[in-house]
Write a protein that holds these residues in place. Structure first.
Motif, PDB file in Angstrom:
ATOM      1  N   UNK A 139      37.254  27.215  39.132  1.00  0.00           N
ATOM      2  CA  UNK A 139      36.353  27.000  38.001  1.00  0.00           C
ATOM      3  C   UNK A 139      36.792  25.779  37.188  1.00  0.00           C
ATOM      4  N   UNK A 157      38.048  25.498  34.356  1.00  0.00           N
ATOM      5  CA  UNK A 157      39.340  25.607  33.661  1.00  0.00           C
ATOM      6  C   UNK A 157      40.527  25.755  34.619  1.00  0.00           C
ATOM      7  N   UNK A 197      41.219  30.128  39.852  1.00  0.00           N
ATOM      8  CA  UNK A 197      40.731  30.319  41.224  1.00  0.00           C
ATOM      9  C   UNK A 197      40.179  31.730  41.348  1.00  0.00           C
ATOM     10  N   UNK A 198      38.997  31.847  41.915  1.00  0.00           N
ATOM     11  CA  UNK A 198      38.342  33.155  42.041  1.00  0.00           C
ATOM     12  C   UNK A 198      37.921  33.365  43.482  1.00  0.00           C
ATOM     13  N   UNK A 199      38.201  34.561  43.999  1.00  0.00           N
ATOM     14  CA  UNK A 199      37.688  34.939  45.314  1.00  0.00           C
ATOM     15  C   UNK A 199      36.416  35.756  45.146  1.00  0.00           C
ATOM     16  N   UNK A 200      35.370  35.338  45.842  1.00  0.00           N
ATOM     17  CA  UNK A 200      34.085  36.026  45.787  1.00  0.00           C
ATOM     18  C   UNK A 200      33.722  36.448  47.212  1.00  0.00           C
ATOM     19  N   UNK A 241      27.623  36.697  43.131  1.00  0.00           N
ATOM     20  CA  UNK A 241      28.156  35.405  42.696  1.00  0.00           C
ATOM     21  C   UNK A 241      28.358  34.440  43.847  1.00  0.00           C
ATOM     22  N   UNK A 274      26.902  30.507  43.763  1.00  0.00           N
ATOM     23  CA  UNK A 274      27.626  29.254  43.965  1.00  0.00           C
ATOM     24  C   UNK A 274      27.037  28.415  45.099  1.00  0.00           C
ATOM     25  N   UNK A 313      28.261  22.097  40.284  1.00  0.00           N
ATOM     26  CA  UNK A 313      28.126  22.172  38.828  1.00  0.00           C
ATOM     27  C   UNK A 313      28.776  23.416  38.230  1.00  0.00           C
ATOM     28  N   UNK A 314      29.154  24.381  39.075  1.00  0.00           N
ATOM     29  CA  UNK A 314      29.736  25.628  38.562  1.00  0.00           C
ATOM     30  C   UNK A 314      31.207  25.787  38.925  1.00  0.00           C
ATOM     31  N   UNK A 361      29.724  29.122  32.576  1.00  0.00           N
ATOM     32  CA  UNK A 361      30.790  28.863  33.552  1.00  0.00           C
ATOM     33  C   UNK A 361      31.511  27.538  33.310  1.00  0.00           C
ATOM     34  N   UNK A 387      19.794  26.277  40.259  1.00  0.00           N
ATOM     35  CA  UNK A 387      20.717  27.310  40.732  1.00  0.00           C
ATOM     36  C   UNK A 387      19.956  28.404  41.490  1.00  0.00           C
ATOM     37  N   UNK A 388      20.685  29.118  42.347  1.00  0.00           N
ATOM     38  CA  UNK A 388      20.067  30.171  43.176  1.00  0.00           C
ATOM     39  C   UNK A 388      19.874  31.451  42.351  1.00  0.00           C
ATOM     40  N   UNK A 401      20.750  35.601  42.515  1.00  0.00           N
ATOM     41  CA  UNK A 401      21.609  36.219  41.502  1.00  0.00           C
ATOM     42  C   UNK A 401      21.008  37.537  41.007  1.00  0.00           C
ATOM     43  N   UNK A 416      37.204  43.858  42.679  1.00  0.00           N
ATOM     44  CA  UNK A 416      36.855  42.435  42.499  1.00  0.00           C
ATOM     45  C   UNK A 416      38.027  41.596  41.995  1.00  0.00           C
ATOM     46  N   UNK A 451      39.651  37.990  37.780  1.00  0.00           N
ATOM     47  CA  UNK A 451      38.945  36.713  37.651  1.00  0.00           C
ATOM     48  C   UNK A 451      37.457  36.881  37.951  1.00  0.00           C
ATOM     49  N   UNK A 452      37.138  37.600  39.035  1.00  0.00           N
ATOM     50  CA  UNK A 452      35.731  37.792  39.390  1.00  0.00           C
ATOM     51  C   UNK A 452      35.024  38.682  38.360  1.00  0.00           C
ATOM     52  N   UNK A 501      34.065  36.542  35.513  1.00  0.00           N
ATOM     53  CA  UNK A 501      32.860  35.759  35.857  1.00  0.00           C
ATOM     54  C   UNK A 501      31.604  36.613  35.718  1.00  0.00           C
ATOM     55  N   UNK A 502      31.658  37.843  36.224  1.00  0.00           N
ATOM     56  CA  UNK A 502      30.527  38.761  36.077  1.00  0.00           C
ATOM     57  C   UNK A 502      30.176  38.940  34.592  1.00  0.00           C
ATOM     58  N   UNK A 511      30.854  36.977  32.057  1.00  0.00           N
ATOM     59  CA  UNK A 511      30.326  35.763  31.417  1.00  0.00           C
ATOM     60  C   UNK A 511      28.835  35.619  31.710  1.00  0.00           C
ATOM     61  N   UNK A 512      28.450  35.906  32.945  1.00  0.00           N
ATOM     62  CA  UNK A 512      27.036  35.751  33.305  1.00  0.00           C
ATOM     63  C   UNK A 512      26.191  36.835  32.651  1.00  0.00           C
TER      64      UNK A 512
END
Lengths: 451, 451
Positions: A166, A168, A171-174, A187, A191, A197-198, A439, B185-186, B190, B424, B427-428, B431-432, B434-435
């Motif tokens: 991201x 900042x 690192x994120x695993x999705x 997610x 991406x 951009x994200x 993000x 964005x997709x 989402x 998750x 970190x993930x 992210x969830x 924040x969205x």
């Protein structure tokens, strides 16, 4: 400031040599407004990308992610005062034939991914025409399509998981090597297509298919674009071809000039179609498509179950862009319309070409309504270059007016951004902005691109 | 307060009758912590949903969206002081055979969508076992899967566009009847699988396929679960079956008790596989699968190219849940693992069952590693009900330990939420959050569910 970054990364990762930095100013869109980065950074590992992003956030430095630089919308145009983060050195891949997945770094070329998985009898379907020179990371950034997408879908359909860094530096695993996963928001899919951009994709888990047979190919010439477009709708309503491609007269002649394979120079349109259904079903599909082409008024129809003979025509279709490019510089469009509007789009483009005295060749992934009008112009002729720009916009307006999109598979980048709001509408734009802000609150990731 | 809402909507839209409201407390997960809504609201049109959401935002009233109420994770559990927004009256569908798409409202059942498009020779693939009673809106909310997903993918693969109403009442169109679209964005993707936490889906544009032949079916019995699981990996590495389903001994016997079709009651596992490839290719696939089953050690293998005969076995597999349900109440799991871990998961579940003296039957969409352990318990036996809850969690821990997911196709809802963060990672999860916050800052959309 750059010295801090340099100190934290392995030697040679941060490049400031002016000639090298200049070579990263533009991608294949050749954005005339490209700036010059303060450095090109070429990390090899996720942790190094994290270092770059932490530094960029601390100093509010814009970061333009770049794969192989083959983008056609200016998504990787360099910015003055920013850095270019090139993934070209991130080239590992591990194939797991048991789970039928591959874990790849973003800098690997699409063709290299195909080759690596092919050694296990597996197949990664998405096949942009540029598959030999475009990177898998760039494919993810734009949700790239290709020729086989009409049957097999686009990049997002094959992305099971991502590792992303991201803004900042987190690192994120999705997702991951699970074929179905309904836990949390989608997610991974968000991406894909986000054009850098994200976050920065540093690893991708790809879903693979067993290798497919190469199948049967049908080629048809038409003296009328409408007839070809009608045939497309008839075919896709009944069967699932593995390819259904369109070339107009300009493209046919440009290809014939170079390849001399005996294409019909008088034809208004040529279709290249294929079915990879196994056994007699593929031949049945080919017979059906040949029949539809004939009934729609094709002047010539040729079928073959010889894969090499078929591949020659596919190669001709793939060669259309370089062939037309010999006529001048190209502004490469990527508009998509609902299938019934295909003929209207082609005739509308023809009118735009006439109005502006331009050569515009239309090639298309016809089976999914995705066309690439190729606007030919001489960049040293200021008037023609301006007319090309106007035509570029008018084609997008035309597509949107026909219920279509401003980009089917190349992305918005910087070149198409002025048309995005008109296409998406203010509500969807606002949603895009809210997610971008959530993000990347400082707006350092690929500013000016995509959204 | 509710009177305001009632005044703005057509008569009968807002329901406060206590008996009716009580009938909307739970979905099929029968969440014991379900509250009671202040009203059930049943709009017919997007504009009415906007009215509801504007009102809910103004008064900070939690809104629980509900389709057909067949969810298995408590995603539609009612909340005290909230409203239930039921889409059951939103039942329009328009099929466009030319673009091969359908525009449907969310309240239509999956089976009704299949039927409507079938009249045009088209096919909507995703087929949850509950397809006759679950709604398309609910399918979108959970990104539902089914039996044919092993070849044809899940709900998200067929969603081209959505109309959604956001928390504040804004209606947004995302995507549409374009087969490829890379603009912005997709967001369509989402919203699929977001379990009503980001907005209310009021319309969906679905991608359809030409109807497929019904194909060949292979049924195999095994006295060893490992052997069956090994066969799955061998098969999916080589071909693309259209179905690859697993039932354990408990399920086989429960089904046989009811249907009396001569299933092998002594078998440890039964596989039901199919290929819908056309012509001889389907039969070749069936022969290949029969050979793999035999070589893996199947005690009995039966093949048929008679669609009705094949359908009887598929129906048996679909009937497994209701059949096992006759043994007691069910806690229905939905964990997925990478394919090679399938046998470990089944044997691990067996150990959990033994440890807690519970009957747990495992059925699975084996081809994509998605299993449904069915935990049988007597709700009036407090001790057993508690042990069932413990087993429910242990099965998720087991799956995650094997590299799997806590939910493959049912969603997180409320029942699985305590396990989401562990799966998750922080970190993930962040992210969830924040969205979610960017789209629903007041947190009124399905609070407590999914994320």
């Amino acid at each position: 400031m750059l010295a801090d970054l340099n100190a934290e990364l392995p030697d040679g990762t941060v490049v400031t040599d002016p000639d090298i930095v200049a070579s990263y100013r533009q991608d294949r869109a050749a954005d005339p407004n490209a700036g010059t980065a303060v450095a090109v950074v070429r990390p090899r590992r996720t942790e190094e990308v994290q270092t770059v992003m932490r530094w960029a956030t601390a100093h509010r430095v814009p970061v333009v992610p770049r794969g192989a630089g083959t983008g056609l919308s200016g998504g990787a145009t360099a910015l003055d005062g920013g850095i270019v983060l090139s993934t070209e050195r991130m080239r590992d891949i591990t194939v797991d034939p048991v789970t039928r997945t591959a874990v790849a770094q973003p800098g690997l070329l699409n063709a290299e991914v195909k080759k690596a998985v092919g050694e296990y009898g597996l197949w990664y379907p998405p096949d942009p025409s540029s598959f030999e020179i475009c990177s898998i990371g760039g494919n993810i950034a734009t949700n790239a399509g290709g020729l086989c997408c009409v049957k097999y879908g686009v990049t997002t359909d094959y992305v099971l998981g991502l590792q992303v860094v991201l803004a900042d530096g987190t690192a994120v695993r999705l997702g991951g090597p699970r074929l179905k996963d309904a836990a949390g928001l989608s997610l991974t899919k968000l991406f894909v297509g986000s054009e850098g951009t994200l976050g920065i994709v540093t690893e991708v888990t790809l879903k693979l298919l067993p290798a497919q047979p190469r199948g049967c190919t049908v080629v048809a010439s038409f003296d009328d674009v409408d007839a070809a477009a009608n045939a497309v709708v008839t075919i896709t309503g009944k069967i699932r071809p593995s390819m259904l491609e369109f070339m107009d007269k300009v493209a046919i002649n440009a290809v014939e000039d170079k390849l001399k394979m005996g294409l019909d120079r008088n034809a208004a349109a040529m279709m290249v179609a294929a079915s990879d259904d196994r056994g007699p079903a593929g031949a049945e599909d080919a017979d059906f498509m040949a029949k539809v082409f004939t009934e729609a008024g094709a002047t010539e129809v040729f079928s073959t179950d010889d894969p090499d003979e078929g591949e020659a025509f596919v190669a001709a279709r793939r060669f259309a862009i370089p062939a037309v490019e010999t006529k001048g510089s190209l502004l490469l469009e990527d508009v998509g319309v609902p299938l019934p509007a295909l003929a209207h789009l082609v005739s509308g483009v023809e009118k735009i070409a006439e109005r502006h005295s331009l050569m515009i060749s239309v090639i298309a992934h016809a089976g999914d309504g995705n066309t690439h009008p190729l606007i030919v112009f001489d960049p040293s002729d200021t008037g023609e270059a301006e007319r090309a720009q106007v035509a570029f916009g008018e084609i997008m307006d035309l597509a949107v007016g026909l219920g279509g999109t401003i980009t089917g598979e190349h992305g918005v980048g910087r070149l198409k951004r002025p048309w995005l709001e008109g296409y998406l509408g203010p509500e969807a734009i606002e949603l895009n902005r809210r997610i971008k802000h959530a993000l990347d609150p400082d707006g350092i990731l690929n500013p000016g691109a995509a959204i």
